[in-house]
Scaffold this motif. Sequence first.
Motif, PDB file in Angstrom:
ATOM      1  N   HIS A  78       8.245   7.340  13.383  1.00 33.92           N
ATOM      2  CA  HIS A  78       9.506   6.947  12.746  1.00 33.92           C
ATOM      3  C   HIS A  78      10.344   8.200  12.489  1.00 33.92           C
ATOM      4  CE1 HIS A  78       7.629   3.077  12.013  1.00 33.92           C
ATOM      5  NE2 HIS A  78       6.615   3.702  11.433  1.00 33.92           N
ATOM      6  N   PRO A  79      11.695   8.065  12.475  1.00 36.59           N
ATOM      7  CA  PRO A  79      12.566   9.211  12.195  1.00 36.59           C
ATOM      8  C   PRO A  79      12.707   9.468  10.696  1.00 36.59           C
ATOM      9  CG  PRO A  79      13.907   7.294  12.628  1.00 36.59           C
ATOM     10  CD  PRO A  79      12.472   6.870  12.827  1.00 36.59           C
ATOM     11  N   GLY A  80      11.631   9.367   9.983  1.00 34.95           N
ATOM     12  CA  GLY A  80      11.581   9.553   8.534  1.00 34.95           C
ATOM     13  C   GLY A  80      10.236   9.059   8.040  1.00 34.95           C
ATOM     14  N   VAL A  81      10.084   9.016   6.721  1.00 34.75           N
ATOM     15  CA  VAL A  81       8.801   8.612   6.149  1.00 34.75           C
ATOM     16  C   VAL A  81       8.674   7.096   6.090  1.00 34.75           C
ATOM     17  CG1 VAL A  81       8.650  10.707   4.765  1.00 34.75           C
ATOM     18  CG2 VAL A  81       9.572   8.635   3.745  1.00 34.75           C
ATOM     19  N   GLU A  82       7.431   6.643   6.047  1.00 37.95           N
ATOM     20  CA  GLU A  82       7.126   5.230   5.841  1.00 37.95           C
ATOM     21  C   GLU A  82       6.101   5.136   4.720  1.00 37.95           C
ATOM     22  OE1 GLU A  82       4.895   1.399   7.953  1.00 37.95           O
ATOM     23  OE2 GLU A  82       5.123   3.250   9.094  1.00 37.95           O
ATOM     24  N   ILE A  83       6.263   4.126   3.883  1.00 37.14           N
ATOM     25  CA  ILE A  83       5.246   3.776   2.903  1.00 37.14           C
ATOM     26  C   ILE A  83       4.826   2.356   3.236  1.00 37.14           C
ATOM     27  CG2 ILE A  83       4.689   3.437   0.467  1.00 37.14           C
ATOM     28  CD1 ILE A  83       7.014   5.474  -0.092  1.00 37.14           C
ATOM     29  N   ALA A  84       3.577   2.174   3.615  1.00 32.46           N
ATOM     30  CA  ALA A  84       3.052   0.864   3.983  1.00 32.46           C
ATOM     31  C   ALA A  84       2.230   0.330   2.816  1.00 32.46           C
ATOM     32  CB  ALA A  84       2.184   0.978   5.236  1.00 32.46           C
ATOM     33  N   TYR A  85       2.565  -0.867   2.356  1.00 32.92           N
ATOM     34  CA  TYR A  85       1.859  -1.534   1.269  1.00 32.92           C
ATOM     35  C   TYR A  85       1.287  -2.833   1.820  1.00 32.92           C
ATOM     36  CZ  TYR A  85       0.994  -3.975  -3.125  1.00 32.92           C
ATOM     37  OH  TYR A  85       0.408  -4.658  -4.162  1.00 32.92           O
ATOM     38  N   VAL A  86      -0.020  -2.983   1.784  1.00 29.03           N
ATOM     39  CA  VAL A  86      -0.661  -4.169   2.340  1.00 29.03           C
ATOM     40  C   VAL A  86      -0.532  -5.325   1.350  1.00 29.03           C
ATOM     41  CG1 VAL A  86      -2.809  -5.158   3.221  1.00 29.03           C
ATOM     42  CG2 VAL A  86      -2.229  -2.781   3.733  1.00 29.03           C
ATOM     43  N   LEU A  87       0.112  -6.394   1.820  1.00 31.01           N
ATOM     44  CA  LEU A  87       0.342  -7.584   1.000  1.00 31.01           C
ATOM     45  C   LEU A  87      -0.811  -8.567   1.067  1.00 31.01           C
ATOM     46  CD1 LEU A  87       4.027  -8.214   2.137  1.00 31.01           C
ATOM     47  CD2 LEU A  87       3.303  -7.415  -0.131  1.00 31.01           C
ATOM     48  N   ALA A  88      -1.429  -8.684   2.258  1.00 30.60           N
ATOM     49  CA  ALA A  88      -2.497  -9.664   2.459  1.00 30.60           C
ATOM     50  C   ALA A  88      -3.439  -9.172   3.542  1.00 30.60           C
ATOM     51  CB  ALA A  88      -1.912 -11.012   2.862  1.00 30.60           C
ATOM     52  N   GLY A  89      -4.707  -9.512   3.402  1.00 36.80           N
ATOM     53  CA  GLY A  89      -5.696  -9.160   4.422  1.00 36.80           C
ATOM     54  C   GLY A  89      -6.108  -7.703   4.382  1.00 36.80           C
ATOM     55  N   THR A  90      -6.587  -7.215   5.538  1.00 36.76           N
ATOM     56  CA  THR A  90      -7.028  -5.832   5.680  1.00 36.76           C
ATOM     57  C   THR A  90      -6.406  -5.262   6.941  1.00 36.76           C
ATOM     58  OG1 THR A  90      -9.146  -6.384   4.635  1.00 36.76           O
ATOM     59  CG2 THR A  90      -9.049  -4.318   5.860  1.00 36.76           C
ATOM     60  N   LEU A 120      -7.063  -0.290   4.678  1.00 34.94           N
ATOM     61  CA  LEU A 120      -6.464  -0.705   3.416  1.00 34.94           C
ATOM     62  C   LEU A 120      -6.563  -2.211   3.242  1.00 34.94           C
ATOM     63  CD1 LEU A 120      -3.141   1.356   3.361  1.00 34.94           C
ATOM     64  CD2 LEU A 120      -5.358   1.975   2.400  1.00 34.94           C
ATOM     65  N   GLN A 121      -6.803  -2.625   2.009  1.00 35.71           N
ATOM     66  CA  GLN A 121      -6.854  -4.039   1.658  1.00 35.71           C
ATOM     67  C   GLN A 121      -5.601  -4.378   0.855  1.00 35.71           C
ATOM     68  OE1 GLN A 121     -10.418  -5.789   0.745  1.00 35.71           O
ATOM     69  NE2 GLN A 121     -11.582  -4.416   2.038  1.00 35.71           N
ATOM     70  N   ALA A 122      -5.366  -5.662   0.658  1.00 33.86           N
ATOM     71  CA  ALA A 122      -4.212  -6.112  -0.125  1.00 33.86           C
ATOM     72  C   ALA A 122      -4.146  -5.348  -1.441  1.00 33.86           C
ATOM     73  CB  ALA A 122      -4.300  -7.609  -0.379  1.00 33.86           C
ATOM     74  N   GLY A 123      -2.947  -4.834  -1.749  1.00 29.11           N
ATOM     75  CA  GLY A 123      -2.733  -4.081  -2.978  1.00 29.11           C
ATOM     76  C   GLY A 123      -2.830  -2.578  -2.806  1.00 29.11           C
ATOM     77  N   GLU A 124      -3.209  -2.108  -1.624  1.00 29.83           N
ATOM     78  CA  GLU A 124      -3.316  -0.666  -1.382  1.00 29.83           C
ATOM     79  C   GLU A 124      -2.164  -0.215  -0.486  1.00 29.83           C
ATOM     80  OE1 GLU A 124      -8.051   0.142  -1.699  1.00 29.83           O
ATOM     81  OE2 GLU A 124      -7.367  -0.680   0.219  1.00 29.83           O
ATOM     82  N   SER A 125      -1.839   1.093  -0.581  1.00 26.81           N
ATOM     83  CA  SER A 125      -0.713   1.612   0.189  1.00 26.81           C
ATOM     84  C   SER A 125      -1.042   2.940   0.850  1.00 26.81           C
ATOM     85  CB  SER A 125       0.522   1.745  -0.702  1.00 26.81           C
ATOM     86  OG  SER A 125       0.270   2.625  -1.775  1.00 26.81           O
ATOM     87  N   LEU A 126      -0.181   3.311   1.797  1.00 27.08           N
ATOM     88  CA  LEU A 126      -0.373   4.522   2.586  1.00 27.08           C
ATOM     89  C   LEU A 126       0.973   5.203   2.792  1.00 27.08           C
ATOM     90  CD1 LEU A 126      -2.154   6.327   4.488  1.00 27.08           C
ATOM     91  CD2 LEU A 126      -1.575   4.700   6.318  1.00 27.08           C
ATOM     92  N   TYR A 127       1.028   6.504   2.551  1.00 26.17           N
ATOM     93  CA  TYR A 127       2.224   7.310   2.826  1.00 26.17           C
ATOM     94  C   TYR A 127       2.069   7.888   4.231  1.00 26.17           C
ATOM     95  CZ  TYR A 127       5.653  11.063   2.597  1.00 26.17           C
ATOM     96  OH  TYR A 127       6.704  11.898   2.850  1.00 26.17           O
TER      97      TYR A 127
END
Length: 143
Positions: free
Chosen positions: A76-88, A100-107
């Motif tokens: 991506h042409p910048g940062v992403e923060i991914a937050y898992v809403l459901a599943g793994t 990551l499981q639901a409720g966890e995030s990744l920078y």
Amino acid sequence: MHAIQNHLRPSLARNAACAMLMTAAGLLSSAAGAQQFDAKGIARTESVRHDFEGKREAIQVRVDFAPGASFPKHVHPGVEIAYVLAGTVEYEMNGKTIRLQAGESLYIPAGAAHSAKNVSTGNSAELATYLVEKNKPIVVLEK
């Protein structure tokens, strides 16, 4: 008695606002469950796009994954923060596997090549927040 009425009014308004928010959240999750997956089992729904700092924009996208679906290596042409809403969801980045499981995030730093895969038996979903340069593609697939 007057003090009790003043206390009750804000409480009733607050409860009504909470009920409306819960109804809206239910409608959003119902709409998300009706996603149309592409041939690879991915559905992307953009919810926000807003300019900031002149040269950049904030974008939020819900990404739904069918069971076993994966999004190939990309940047991506910048940062992403991914937050898992459901599943793994399992991410590959910098030679590492991050599950990551639901409720966890990744920078994910700008320009970091990564991929994502649903490793659940059911659908998975993430909320991807991008802070990216304007007028550039959000996703650039690795060759």
